[in-house]
Design a protein around this motif. Sequence first.
Motif, PDB file in Angstrom:
ATOM      1  N   PHE A 259     -22.470  -1.717  -3.330  1.00 23.73           N
ATOM      2  CA  PHE A 259     -22.001  -2.176  -4.647  1.00 23.73           C
ATOM      3  C   PHE A 259     -22.053  -3.697  -4.643  1.00 23.73           C
ATOM      4  CE2 PHE A 259     -20.142   1.967  -4.072  1.00 23.73           C
ATOM      5  CZ  PHE A 259     -20.188   2.546  -5.335  1.00 23.73           C
ATOM      6  N   GLU A 260     -23.049  -4.237  -5.315  1.00 25.38           N
ATOM      7  CA  GLU A 260     -23.254  -5.675  -5.259  1.00 25.38           C
ATOM      8  C   GLU A 260     -22.076  -6.436  -5.874  1.00 25.38           C
ATOM      9  OE1 GLU A 260     -27.449  -8.038  -5.187  1.00 25.38           O
ATOM     10  OE2 GLU A 260     -27.246  -6.143  -6.219  1.00 25.38           O
ATOM     11  N   SER A 261     -21.598  -5.928  -7.001  1.00 24.51           N
ATOM     12  CA  SER A 261     -20.529  -6.646  -7.705  1.00 24.51           C
ATOM     13  C   SER A 261     -19.250  -6.672  -6.875  1.00 24.51           C
ATOM     14  CB  SER A 261     -20.273  -5.980  -9.051  1.00 24.51           C
ATOM     15  OG  SER A 261     -19.998  -4.607  -8.859  1.00 24.51           O
ATOM     16  N   ALA A 262     -19.011  -5.612  -6.106  1.00 24.62           N
ATOM     17  CA  ALA A 262     -17.780  -5.548  -5.306  1.00 24.62           C
ATOM     18  C   ALA A 262     -17.981  -6.097  -3.899  1.00 24.62           C
ATOM     19  CB  ALA A 262     -17.301  -4.103  -5.219  1.00 24.62           C
ATOM     20  N   ASN A 263     -19.224  -6.401  -3.557  1.00 24.27           N
ATOM     21  CA  ASN A 263     -19.552  -6.833  -2.194  1.00 24.27           C
ATOM     22  C   ASN A 263     -19.035  -5.807  -1.183  1.00 24.27           C
ATOM     23  OD1 ASN A 263     -20.846  -8.463  -0.438  1.00 24.27           O
ATOM     24  ND2 ASN A 263     -19.383 -10.166  -0.541  1.00 24.27           N
ATOM     25  N   ALA A 264     -19.348  -4.559  -1.463  1.00 24.99           N
ATOM     26  CA  ALA A 264     -18.837  -3.475  -0.625  1.00 24.99           C
ATOM     27  C   ALA A 264     -19.895  -2.387  -0.495  1.00 24.99           C
ATOM     28  CB  ALA A 264     -17.573  -2.894  -1.231  1.00 24.99           C
ATOM     29  N   THR A 265     -19.752  -1.597   0.562  1.00 25.00           N
ATOM     30  CA  THR A 265     -20.679  -0.490   0.794  1.00 25.00           C
ATOM     31  C   THR A 265     -19.891   0.794   0.973  1.00 25.00           C
ATOM     32  OG1 THR A 265     -22.249  -1.962   1.897  1.00 25.00           O
ATOM     33  CG2 THR A 265     -22.508   0.397   2.305  1.00 25.00           C
ATOM     34  N   LEU A 266     -20.328   1.829   0.273  1.00 25.44           N
ATOM     35  CA  LEU A 266     -19.752   3.160   0.464  1.00 25.44           C
ATOM     36  C   LEU A 266     -20.685   3.958   1.358  1.00 25.44           C
ATOM     37  CD1 LEU A 266     -17.664   5.378  -0.186  1.00 25.44           C
ATOM     38  CD2 LEU A 266     -19.088   5.989  -2.156  1.00 25.44           C
ATOM     39  N   ARG A 267     -20.138   4.410   2.473  1.00 22.72           N
ATOM     40  CA  ARG A 267     -20.923   5.205   3.423  1.00 22.72           C
ATOM     41  C   ARG A 267     -20.372   6.625   3.388  1.00 22.72           C
ATOM     42  NH1 ARG A 267     -23.094   2.114   7.491  1.00 22.72           N
ATOM     43  NH2 ARG A 267     -22.511   3.619   9.100  1.00 22.72           N
ATOM     44  N   SER A 268     -21.168   7.541   2.899  1.00 19.47           N
ATOM     45  CA  SER A 268     -20.672   8.903   2.762  1.00 19.47           C
ATOM     46  C   SER A 268     -21.563   9.861   3.528  1.00 19.47           C
ATOM     47  CB  SER A 268     -20.610   9.296   1.285  1.00 19.47           C
ATOM     48  OG  SER A 268     -21.846   9.039   0.665  1.00 19.47           O
ATOM     49  N   SER A 269     -20.971  10.984   3.941  1.00 16.52           N
ATOM     50  CA  SER A 269     -21.741  11.951   4.708  1.00 16.52           C
ATOM     51  C   SER A 269     -21.212  13.364   4.486  1.00 16.52           C
ATOM     52  CB  SER A 269     -21.684  11.621   6.201  1.00 16.52           C
ATOM     53  OG  SER A 269     -20.374  11.780   6.699  1.00 16.52           O
ATOM     54  N   TYR A 270     -22.106  14.298   4.651  1.00 17.30           N
ATOM     55  CA  TYR A 270     -21.721  15.708   4.615  1.00 17.30           C
ATOM     56  C   TYR A 270     -22.512  16.437   5.691  1.00 17.30           C
ATOM     57  CZ  TYR A 270     -21.756  20.636   3.527  1.00 17.30           C
ATOM     58  OH  TYR A 270     -21.674  22.003   3.653  1.00 17.30           O
ATOM     59  N   ARG A 271     -21.823  17.287   6.433  1.00 20.72           N
ATOM     60  CA  ARG A 271     -22.508  18.074   7.457  1.00 20.72           C
ATOM     61  C   ARG A 271     -22.160  19.544   7.302  1.00 20.72           C
ATOM     62  NH1 ARG A 271     -21.041  17.177  13.652  1.00 20.72           N
ATOM     63  NH2 ARG A 271     -19.114  18.115  12.904  1.00 20.72           N
ATOM     64  N   THR A 280     -18.654  28.734  11.018  1.00 19.90           N
ATOM     65  CA  THR A 280     -19.280  27.956   9.948  1.00 19.90           C
ATOM     66  C   THR A 280     -18.353  26.794   9.643  1.00 19.90           C
ATOM     67  OG1 THR A 280     -20.257  29.953   9.016  1.00 19.90           O
ATOM     68  CG2 THR A 280     -20.144  28.044   7.575  1.00 19.90           C
ATOM     69  N   GLY A 281     -18.922  25.634   9.441  1.00 13.28           N
ATOM     70  CA  GLY A 281     -18.063  24.484   9.212  1.00 13.28           C
ATOM     71  C   GLY A 281     -18.655  23.496   8.221  1.00 13.28           C
ATOM     72  N   HIS A 282     -17.766  22.709   7.652  1.00 15.49           N
ATOM     73  CA  HIS A 282     -18.167  21.657   6.712  1.00 15.49           C
ATOM     74  C   HIS A 282     -17.418  20.383   7.082  1.00 15.49           C
ATOM     75  CE1 HIS A 282     -19.864  24.831   4.145  1.00 15.49           C
ATOM     76  NE2 HIS A 282     -18.780  25.515   4.481  1.00 15.49           N
ATOM     77  N   THR A 283     -18.121  19.283   7.080  1.00 15.95           N
ATOM     78  CA  THR A 283     -17.503  18.002   7.405  1.00 15.95           C
ATOM     79  C   THR A 283     -17.895  16.981   6.342  1.00 15.95           C
ATOM     80  OG1 THR A 283     -17.799  18.545   9.737  1.00 15.95           O
ATOM     81  CG2 THR A 283     -17.181  16.280   9.226  1.00 15.95           C
ATOM     82  N   LEU A 284     -16.896  16.336   5.772  1.00 15.30           N
ATOM     83  CA  LEU A 284     -17.135  15.304   4.764  1.00 15.30           C
ATOM     84  C   LEU A 284     -16.582  13.991   5.284  1.00 15.30           C
ATOM     85  CD1 LEU A 284     -15.991  17.163   1.542  1.00 15.30           C
ATOM     86  CD2 LEU A 284     -18.202  16.020   1.787  1.00 15.30           C
ATOM     87  N   GLY A 285     -17.352  12.919   5.114  1.00 15.73           N
ATOM     88  CA  GLY A 285     -16.861  11.622   5.571  1.00 15.73           C
ATOM     89  C   GLY A 285     -17.129  10.543   4.531  1.00 15.73           C
ATOM     90  N   ALA A 286     -16.234   9.581   4.474  1.00 17.47           N
ATOM     91  CA  ALA A 286     -16.441   8.437   3.586  1.00 17.47           C
ATOM     92  C   ALA A 286     -15.817   7.195   4.208  1.00 17.47           C
ATOM     93  CB  ALA A 286     -15.820   8.699   2.220  1.00 17.47           C
ATOM     94  N   GLU A 287     -16.560   6.099   4.138  1.00 19.57           N
ATOM     95  CA  GLU A 287     -16.049   4.808   4.617  1.00 19.57           C
ATOM     96  C   GLU A 287     -16.363   3.775   3.542  1.00 19.57           C
ATOM     97  OE1 GLU A 287     -16.975   4.836   9.397  1.00 19.57           O
ATOM     98  OE2 GLU A 287     -18.517   4.141   8.048  1.00 19.57           O
ATOM     99  N   TRP A 288     -15.437   2.883   3.322  1.00 18.56           N
ATOM    100  CA  TRP A 288     -15.639   1.819   2.355  1.00 18.56           C
ATOM    101  C   TRP A 288     -15.638   0.488   3.110  1.00 18.56           C
ATOM    102  CZ3 TRP A 288     -16.858   1.558  -2.738  1.00 18.56           C
ATOM    103  CH2 TRP A 288     -16.645   0.342  -3.397  1.00 18.56           C
ATOM    104  N   VAL A 289     -16.809  -0.138   3.215  1.00 16.59           N
ATOM    105  CA  VAL A 289     -16.907  -1.398   3.959  1.00 16.59           C
ATOM    106  C   VAL A 289     -16.752  -2.539   2.952  1.00 16.59           C
ATOM    107  CG1 VAL A 289     -18.290  -2.787   5.536  1.00 16.59           C
ATOM    108  CG2 VAL A 289     -18.515  -0.296   5.561  1.00 16.59           C
TER     109      VAL A 289
END
Lengths: 395, 71
Positions: A259-271, A280-289
């Motif tokens: 996000f250029e305006s916020a000078n931030a990066t959202l890192r998301s993942s799903y497994r 059977t499994g599900h994994t969700l991840g999110a990081e806000w840099v």
Amino acid sequence: MQLKLGRGARTPDKHRTARAPANGARRPRRQALLAAALALPGLGVTADAAAAGNAPEEGQIGFKILYYQDSQPSGNRMKVIAPSVHVAKTVLGDWVIQGSGVVDVISGASPLYHSTLSGASGRGIEDRRLAADAKVTRYFERWALGVGVGRSDEHDYRSNVGSVDVRFFTPDKNTTLTLGAAVASDRIDSVNNVAINQRRTTNEFLVGITQVLSPNDIVQSNVTIGRGRGYFNDPYKSIDIRPDDRNQIAWLTRWNHHFESANATLRSSYRYYRDSWSVTGHTLGAEWVQSHGNGWFTVPSMRYATQSAADFYFDPPFPTGVGTKPYYSADQRLSAFGAVTPGLKLIKEFASGWAIDFKAEYYEQRAKWRIGGNGSPGLETFRAHMFQLGVSTKF
Amino acid sequence: MRVLAAVVCCLALGACGSIGSVEAWQKGNLAKRSMSFDMDPLDDRFTQHTYQSKENMSGGYGVGGGGCGCN
């Protein structure tokens, strides 16, 4: 170290941004600037640091120490203190050598079955794990070849692993295809003599694609397949009889958006995960840099994971179910649950190339947090606190 | 398993064919460390090792991690 900005060059400074070429004809030369944008699924325990379509220009060395303590309401379980080091360096222009090592100093108590700890106050476990790996990658114009080896040593468990990966880059380096394979050979000799010279061999395969979607979006999708054959029982559990094979598939998709305006990066993942033990499994991840300028970053993160139980896992009371199937386990890790991990990381980068970071995470696993079915009843809530302190520099 | 692999391939091929090209000089943000899938290798290693030893699920990030007595 500043090398000439030509073939193989990348932007070594994350604060530096790519500039428009002064001359359009020179554009291909500047393709190197995509650098970390094409970072790929790492083969070997170490991911391919900063490797894009080119060898990274600067060497990097990092040191981290982890403090880990897990517990349940009735008491503390395991504690791990783990100093580790990681080094990556480009030599001769197109070769990248990297290596890492970790010492896990482990102490505490482990459950005999379900969440029943061994002994009233927990029979003490003391162990030390030494693990190291090394990898060499050769970069060519449109592809790269990596070969890695690794070893993990405990007094009752030894693992040797070898891996190879090939990556193909499109001419614009917006797309990377990764193929990988690895073989791990493990030997188990439990201190209680339940397992003597037991072996396990695991073959792993990876197919992955990394795609630049826009100047602010990059996605990666990997499928890994694992085929393990041999000894899977936990020799320290009271009764634990598992199949002598396990086939696993994991499909991980990651998406980073800046996000250029916020000078931030959202890192998301799903497994998505599934194996031949019916888990059977599900994994969700999110990081806000979030960048605050001056080299300061805060990174709040959240992870959610849920899994179903293995088809030979039996609920309490122990040992209900023994003998009703060929296999039996009361291992909490094979039960059905949901788990969350909130975390916060602080990073300070200095202009000199040094950086320090601190991360705190809390993990909690509960049956009732499972999504997609009932959690396994009768287990204590499992918790862990994790702290990391790291320092790194370039050379 | 095969179905999954087929789906991935289709998605991958579809993605390659339809995405507008991002030119080299537009990749300043993509070159930031926060946009790398390998932002902090030691952190990733700790994290994956920990989850692998406390959950039954693993995989997806790479291959060749090797085994340990922790699970």
